[in-house]
Scaffold this motif. Sequence first.
Motif, PDB file in Angstrom:
ATOM      1  N   GLN A 154      -7.145  14.128  61.257  1.00 46.02           N
ATOM      2  CA  GLN A 154      -6.081  15.127  61.208  1.00 46.02           C
ATOM      3  C   GLN A 154      -5.518  15.388  62.604  1.00 46.02           C
ATOM      4  OE1 GLN A 154      -7.786  18.551  59.240  1.00 46.02           O
ATOM      5  NE2 GLN A 154      -7.020  17.869  57.252  1.00 46.02           N
ATOM      6  N   PHE A 155      -6.382  15.455  63.583  1.00 45.58           N
ATOM      7  CA  PHE A 155      -5.938  15.661  64.960  1.00 45.58           C
ATOM      8  C   PHE A 155      -5.123  14.457  65.436  1.00 45.58           C
ATOM      9  CE2 PHE A 155      -7.253  16.303  69.608  1.00 45.58           C
ATOM     10  CZ  PHE A 155      -6.301  17.283  69.825  1.00 45.58           C
ATOM     11  N   TYR A 156      -5.589  13.261  65.117  1.00 44.57           N
ATOM     12  CA  TYR A 156      -4.857  12.033  65.453  1.00 44.57           C
ATOM     13  C   TYR A 156      -3.459  12.061  64.843  1.00 44.57           C
ATOM     14  CZ  TYR A 156      -3.534   7.101  65.329  1.00 44.57           C
ATOM     15  OH  TYR A 156      -2.854   5.915  65.459  1.00 44.57           O
ATOM     16  N   VAL A 157      -3.383  12.395  63.573  1.00 40.07           N
ATOM     17  CA  VAL A 157      -2.092  12.437  62.885  1.00 40.07           C
ATOM     18  C   VAL A 157      -1.170  13.460  63.548  1.00 40.07           C
ATOM     19  CG1 VAL A 157      -0.950  13.088  60.729  1.00 40.07           C
ATOM     20  CG2 VAL A 157      -2.894  11.516  60.678  1.00 40.07           C
ATOM     21  N   ALA A 158      -1.693  14.635  63.851  1.00 41.27           N
ATOM     22  CA  ALA A 158      -0.867  15.667  64.486  1.00 41.27           C
ATOM     23  C   ALA A 158      -0.360  15.190  65.858  1.00 41.27           C
ATOM     24  CB  ALA A 158      -1.644  16.965  64.623  1.00 41.27           C
TER      25      ALA A 158
END
Length: 178
Positions: A154-158
Motif C-alpha cells: 500500500q505504501f509502495y502504491v501511494a
Amino acid sequence: YRNTRQILLLAYQVLMNNFSEEQFSVADDALEILEPQYANRSLSEPLLLKANSLSEEITYAKKHLEDLCAQNLNQNGCIVFAGYKNTEIREYSKILGIPVLDGNLNPLNEPIVISDLEQAKGYEFDTVIIVNCEAGILPQTGIHEDEIYRSACQFYVAMTRAKNDLYLSYHDTPSDWL
C-alpha cells in the motif's frame, strides 16, 4: 513509466527491504512492481520532512500544493494520510475544504485531493505528499509479521502515484521504512 527514477527507486527499496521470497510468491497479482532502472525520467529526489505535529504536516502539505497549483493551473496533487481510513479522512476533508479521493470523485476535476493509502491506487498526480509516515504507523504496531508486506504494498502504491514530486513527512519518529 509515469514516475521518475528517483520515486521508483525509493518505492522499490521499501518493498525489497520488507519482502521475503515467500511473500513475493503470494503477493497480490494486481501489484505491478516497477524496476527503477527502466524509468525514462529523472527529477528531484523524494524529500523526507519533519514537522512538530500532524497538524503542521497537513498544513504544510495543503499550502505547498496550493502554491504549486497557483503557479501552474495544470498541476494536481494528493495528500495521502498514512494510518487513517477513508472514513476518518472525510472529517479532515470538511476541515480542509479538500475533496476526498473515492470512486465517486474524478480527480482530474480537482487540483488537490486527499486520500488514505488504499484509495490512492489507480490514480496519478504530479505531486504526492504522504503525511504521518511514523514508526508504529508504517507498518502498524502489532500487525502480524506475515501481513507487513500488505502494508509495504500500500505504501509502495501511494508513493508511485507521484509522477514528478514525492514528499514524505513525519512529526515524531520516522518509520523504519524511511
